[in-house]
Design an enzyme around this catalytic site. Structure first.
Site, PDB file in Angstrom:
ATOM      1  N   GLU A  57     -22.669  -2.057  17.902  1.00 22.77           N
ATOM      2  CA  GLU A  57     -22.034  -0.788  18.430  1.00 22.77           C
ATOM      3  C   GLU A  57     -21.826  -0.966  19.790  1.00 22.77           C
ATOM      4  O   GLU A  57     -23.126  -1.393  20.651  1.00 22.77           O
ATOM      5  CB  GLU A  57     -22.720   0.175  17.933  1.00 22.77           C
ATOM      6  CG  GLU A  57     -22.035   1.447  18.440  1.00 22.77           C
ATOM      7  CD  GLU A  57     -22.571   2.777  17.634  1.00 22.77           C
ATOM      8  OE1 GLU A  57     -22.580   2.755  16.583  1.00 22.77           O
ATOM      9  OE2 GLU A  57     -23.022   3.625  18.268  1.00 22.77           O
ATOM     10  N   THR A  89     -17.751   3.248  20.117  1.00 22.61           N
ATOM     11  CA  THR A  89     -17.807   4.980  19.941  1.00 22.61           C
ATOM     12  C   THR A  89     -16.524   5.703  20.531  1.00 22.61           C
ATOM     13  O   THR A  89     -15.831   5.241  21.203  1.00 22.61           O
ATOM     14  CB  THR A  89     -18.978   5.237  20.441  1.00 22.61           C
ATOM     15  OG1 THR A  89     -19.141   5.021  21.855  1.00 22.61           O
ATOM     16  CG2 THR A  89     -20.565   4.551  19.854  1.00 22.61           C
ATOM     17  N   HIS A 108     -30.089  14.542   8.061  1.00 21.22           N
ATOM     18  CA  HIS A 108     -29.199  15.078   9.302  1.00 21.22           C
ATOM     19  C   HIS A 108     -29.941  16.226   9.829  1.00 21.22           C
ATOM     20  O   HIS A 108     -30.429  17.085   8.964  1.00 21.22           O
ATOM     21  CB  HIS A 108     -27.892  15.365   8.954  1.00 21.22           C
ATOM     22  CG  HIS A 108     -26.998  15.725  10.225  1.00 21.22           C
ATOM     23  ND1 HIS A 108     -26.843  17.050  10.496  1.00 21.22           N
ATOM     24  CD2 HIS A 108     -26.397  14.772  10.947  1.00 21.22           C
ATOM     25  CE1 HIS A 108     -26.053  16.914  11.433  1.00 21.22           C
ATOM     26  NE2 HIS A 108     -25.841  15.643  11.831  1.00 21.22           N
ATOM     27  N   LYS A 149     -19.061  12.883   0.677  1.00 26.56           N
ATOM     28  CA  LYS A 149     -18.256  12.217   1.555  1.00 26.56           C
ATOM     29  C   LYS A 149     -17.720  10.759   0.925  1.00 26.56           C
ATOM     30  O   LYS A 149     -16.856  10.340   1.183  1.00 26.56           O
ATOM     31  CB  LYS A 149     -19.136  11.945   2.677  1.00 26.56           C
ATOM     32  CG  LYS A 149     -18.519  11.051   3.968  1.00 26.56           C
ATOM     33  CD  LYS A 149     -19.203  11.486   5.474  1.00 26.56           C
ATOM     34  CE  LYS A 149     -20.472  11.017   5.542  1.00 26.56           C
ATOM     35  NZ  LYS A 149     -21.025  11.399   6.691  1.00 26.56           N
ATOM     36  N   GLN A 157     -28.000   6.048  10.792  1.00 28.72           N
ATOM     37  CA  GLN A 157     -28.491   6.493  12.045  1.00 28.72           C
ATOM     38  C   GLN A 157     -29.759   5.769  12.159  1.00 28.72           C
ATOM     39  O   GLN A 157     -30.037   5.148  11.210  1.00 28.72           O
ATOM     40  CB  GLN A 157     -28.972   8.078  11.866  1.00 28.72           C
ATOM     41  CG  GLN A 157     -29.683   8.780  12.937  1.00 28.72           C
ATOM     42  CD  GLN A 157     -28.679   8.623  14.180  1.00 28.72           C
ATOM     43  OE1 GLN A 157     -28.752   7.424  15.134  1.00 28.72           O
ATOM     44  NE2 GLN A 157     -28.096   9.780  14.551  1.00 28.72           N
TER      45      GLN A 157
HETATM   46  P1  FAD Z   1     -21.140  15.154   8.552  1.00 28.80           P
HETATM   47  O1  FAD Z   1     -21.001  13.600   7.354  1.00 28.80           O
HETATM   48  O2  FAD Z   1     -19.717  16.208   8.253  1.00 28.80           O
HETATM   49  O3  FAD Z   1     -22.396  15.962   8.294  1.00 28.80           O
HETATM   50  C1  FAD Z   1     -23.009  16.818   9.220  1.00 28.80           C
HETATM   51  C2  FAD Z   1     -23.734  17.899   8.673  1.00 28.80           C
HETATM   52  O4  FAD Z   1     -23.128  18.660   7.747  1.00 28.80           O
HETATM   53  C3  FAD Z   1     -25.021  17.421   7.678  1.00 28.80           C
HETATM   54  O5  FAD Z   1     -25.994  18.196   7.883  1.00 28.80           O
HETATM   55  C4  FAD Z   1     -24.251  17.314   6.335  1.00 28.80           C
HETATM   56  O6  FAD Z   1     -25.310  17.423   5.414  1.00 28.80           O
HETATM   57  C5  FAD Z   1     -23.526  18.460   6.290  1.00 28.80           C
HETATM   58  N1  FAD Z   1     -22.541  18.441   5.464  1.00 28.80           N
HETATM   59  C6  FAD Z   1     -21.548  17.438   5.296  1.00 28.80           C
HETATM   60  N2  FAD Z   1     -20.714  17.997   4.571  1.00 28.80           N
HETATM   61  C7  FAD Z   1     -20.853  19.124   3.982  1.00 28.80           C
HETATM   62  C8  FAD Z   1     -20.093  19.974   3.146  1.00 28.80           C
HETATM   63  N3  FAD Z   1     -19.292  19.592   2.345  1.00 28.80           N
HETATM   64  N4  FAD Z   1     -20.968  21.251   2.943  1.00 28.80           N
HETATM   65  C9  FAD Z   1     -21.909  21.732   3.619  1.00 28.80           C
HETATM   66  N5  FAD Z   1     -22.730  20.902   4.338  1.00 28.80           N
HETATM   67  C10 FAD Z   1     -21.935  19.594   4.758  1.00 28.80           C
HETATM   68  N6  FAD Z   1     -20.577  10.838  17.500  1.00 28.80           N
HETATM   69  C11 FAD Z   1     -19.663  10.998  18.358  1.00 28.80           C
HETATM   70  O7  FAD Z   1     -19.287  12.073  18.919  1.00 28.80           O
HETATM   71  N7  FAD Z   1     -18.980   9.714  18.622  1.00 28.80           N
HETATM   72  C12 FAD Z   1     -19.537   8.667  17.974  1.00 28.80           C
HETATM   73  O8  FAD Z   1     -18.698   7.639  18.243  1.00 28.80           O
HETATM   74  C13 FAD Z   1     -20.468   8.755  17.107  1.00 28.80           C
HETATM   75  N8  FAD Z   1     -20.794   7.501  16.510  1.00 28.80           N
HETATM   76  C14 FAD Z   1     -21.736   7.579  15.324  1.00 28.80           C
HETATM   77  C15 FAD Z   1     -22.094   6.176  14.696  1.00 28.80           C
HETATM   78  C16 FAD Z   1     -23.229   6.432  13.508  1.00 28.80           C
HETATM   79  C17 FAD Z   1     -23.499   4.915  12.857  1.00 28.80           C
HETATM   80  C18 FAD Z   1     -23.921   7.628  13.259  1.00 28.80           C
HETATM   81  C19 FAD Z   1     -25.052   7.697  12.413  1.00 28.80           C
HETATM   82  C20 FAD Z   1     -23.447   8.814  14.265  1.00 28.80           C
HETATM   83  C21 FAD Z   1     -22.551   8.884  15.149  1.00 28.80           C
HETATM   84  N9  FAD Z   1     -22.231  10.045  15.820  1.00 28.80           N
HETATM   85  C22 FAD Z   1     -21.212   9.825  16.513  1.00 28.80           C
HETATM   86  C23 FAD Z   1     -23.020  11.077  15.704  1.00 28.80           C
HETATM   87  C24 FAD Z   1     -22.403  12.023  14.542  1.00 28.80           C
HETATM   88  O9  FAD Z   1     -21.248  12.445  14.987  1.00 28.80           O
HETATM   89  C25 FAD Z   1     -23.428  13.339  14.525  1.00 28.80           C
HETATM   90  O10 FAD Z   1     -24.480  12.747  13.982  1.00 28.80           O
HETATM   91  C26 FAD Z   1     -22.942  14.562  13.850  1.00 28.80           C
HETATM   92  O11 FAD Z   1     -23.859  15.580  13.876  1.00 28.80           O
HETATM   93  C27 FAD Z   1     -22.695  14.337  12.279  1.00 28.80           C
HETATM   94  O12 FAD Z   1     -21.736  13.339  11.931  1.00 28.80           O
HETATM   95  P2  FAD Z   1     -21.449  13.044  10.551  1.00 28.80           P
HETATM   96  O13 FAD Z   1     -19.965  12.419  10.429  1.00 28.80           O
HETATM   97  O14 FAD Z   1     -22.663  12.579   9.855  1.00 28.80           O
HETATM   98  O15 FAD Z   1     -21.281  14.587   9.788  1.00 28.80           O
END
Ligand code: FAD
Length: 291
Positions: free
Chosen positions: A16, A47, A146, A162, A173
């Site tokens: 990455e 990213t 998370h 998802k 993570q």
């Molecule tokens: P989600 O999958 O939406 O989850 C977020 C939270 O919401 C979790 O607590 C989950 O349990 C909850 N949730 C999910 N779906 C639902 C639902 N249907 N109902 C109720 N609750 C729900 N951030 C950036 O800004 N730019 C990047 O390039 C970036 N790259 C990343 C790469 C990796 C490999 C990782 C692990 C993280 C990265 N992040 C990045 C950080 C990420 O955006 C954050 O961790 C963010 O807080 C969560 O994103 P997610 O896509 O996992 O969210």
């Protein structure tokens, strides 16, 4: 190529990188890329700045990873600060640039700006991409849960939503204690999540980085890790080498346990990426297909 197709053949090893904050420093990322190319990663992901900052650079760099450096690329796409129209435009841009893989993310809430309302969770984005394009979709997952979820069980239920929305593979993570990853994987498989999961490994090379990372993602810092970091905190070279050695140790254990893949958070540090890649190269060569 769709990166999810790689997993049945091998233990996938990817990097990455992040676009530099200042446009003036973009040349530095190309210098890093020329060095990373020699390490033959299976793909490089790029990213995307939080709160919608840096979209153009992400697409440009991801496109160059593929066309200039001949490495498969993945563009990160956080949706919280984008409208459906903006996502559609980005999908068109990605397609035009030959990018087939998207890491579909929610992104973090910024204290400086209210999120848009079109996408609430990454699963909304996954479903939207499935409906409007033909991409390989990757999602994020959290071995220690998370931070916003009410525990690991709830987080895995949301992860299943998802994956069911059309996620093809997952990247975790960062974590410093492999046991969290193994326990998470067992729970995810039991919950019916069967897509490949890459373990996210962050080589820690300075003290500031550890504090920032631990505060951001809440990863537990095992005693063995703390001891090494405390001992070498005032010796940058020893600290860097201890961080590299710790990451290698984690990776060796993960590969021995049959992990689907490793995703290395390189922090744009090609020296560190090269040391780790070199140390584990022979372990990765074992083809998963038994004749
Ligand atoms: P989600 O999958 O939406 O989850 C977020 C939270 O919401 C979790 O607590 C989950 O349990 C909850 N949730 C999910 N779906 C639902 C639902 N249907 N109902 C109720 N609750 C729900 N951030 C950036 O800004 N730019 C990047 O390039 C970036 N790259 C990343 C790469 C990796 C490999 C990782 C692990 C993280 C990265 N992040 C990045 C950080 C990420 O955006 C954050 O961790 C963010 O807080 C969560 O994103 P997610 O896509 O996992 O969210």
């Amino acid at each position: 190529m769709r990166t999810s197709e790689l997993f049945h053949r091998k233990t996938v090893f990817s990097f990455e990188i992040f676009p530099p904050k200042k446009t003036a420093s973009v040349a530095t990322v190309y210098h890093t890329l020329s060095e990373l190319r020699g390490l033959s990663p299976d793909f490089i992901s790029v990213t995307y700045g939080a709160a919608g900052r840096g979209s153009n650079l992400t697409v440009k760099i991801a496109s160059d990873v593929k066309s200039r450096y001949g490495i498969e690329s993945v563009a990160h796409l956080p949706c919280l600060y984008l409208t459906k129209a903006e996502v559609l435009e980005t999908l068109r841009d990605l397609k035009k640039n030959g990018i087939e893989n998207i890491l579909a993310l929610r992104g973090d809430v910024s204290p400086d700006a209210a999120p848009k309302t079109d996408f609430r969770h990454a699963s909304d984005l996954v479903a939207f991409i499935r409906e409007h394009g033909s991409f390989n979709i990757i999602g994020a997952c959290y071995p220690e849960g998370h931070p916003e979820a009410g525990g690991i069980a709830e987080d895995i239920r949301n992860l299943k939503t998802k994956v069911d929305a059309g996620t093809d593979q997952l990247i975790s993570q960062l974590f410093f204690d492999n046991d969290f990853f193994y326990a998470f994987l067992e729970r995810a498989r039991a919950a019916g999540i069967h897509v490949p999961v890459q373990a996210g490994i962050m080589p820690v090379t300075n003290k500031k980085q550890i504090e920032r990372m631990a505060a951001l993602c809440g990863a537990a810092l095992p005693k063995k890790f703390r001891r090494a970091m405390e001992k070498y905190e005032n010796d940058p070279t020893a600290m860097r080498d201890a961080g590299i050695a710790y990451a290698i140790d984690q990776i060796v254990d993960l590969i021995a346990r049959g992990v689907d893949g490793i995703h290395l958070y390189t922090m744009n540090n090609s020296y560190v990426a090269a040391k780790i890649s070199g140390a584990v190269a022979s372990l990765l060569q074992t083809d998963k297909i038994t004749a």
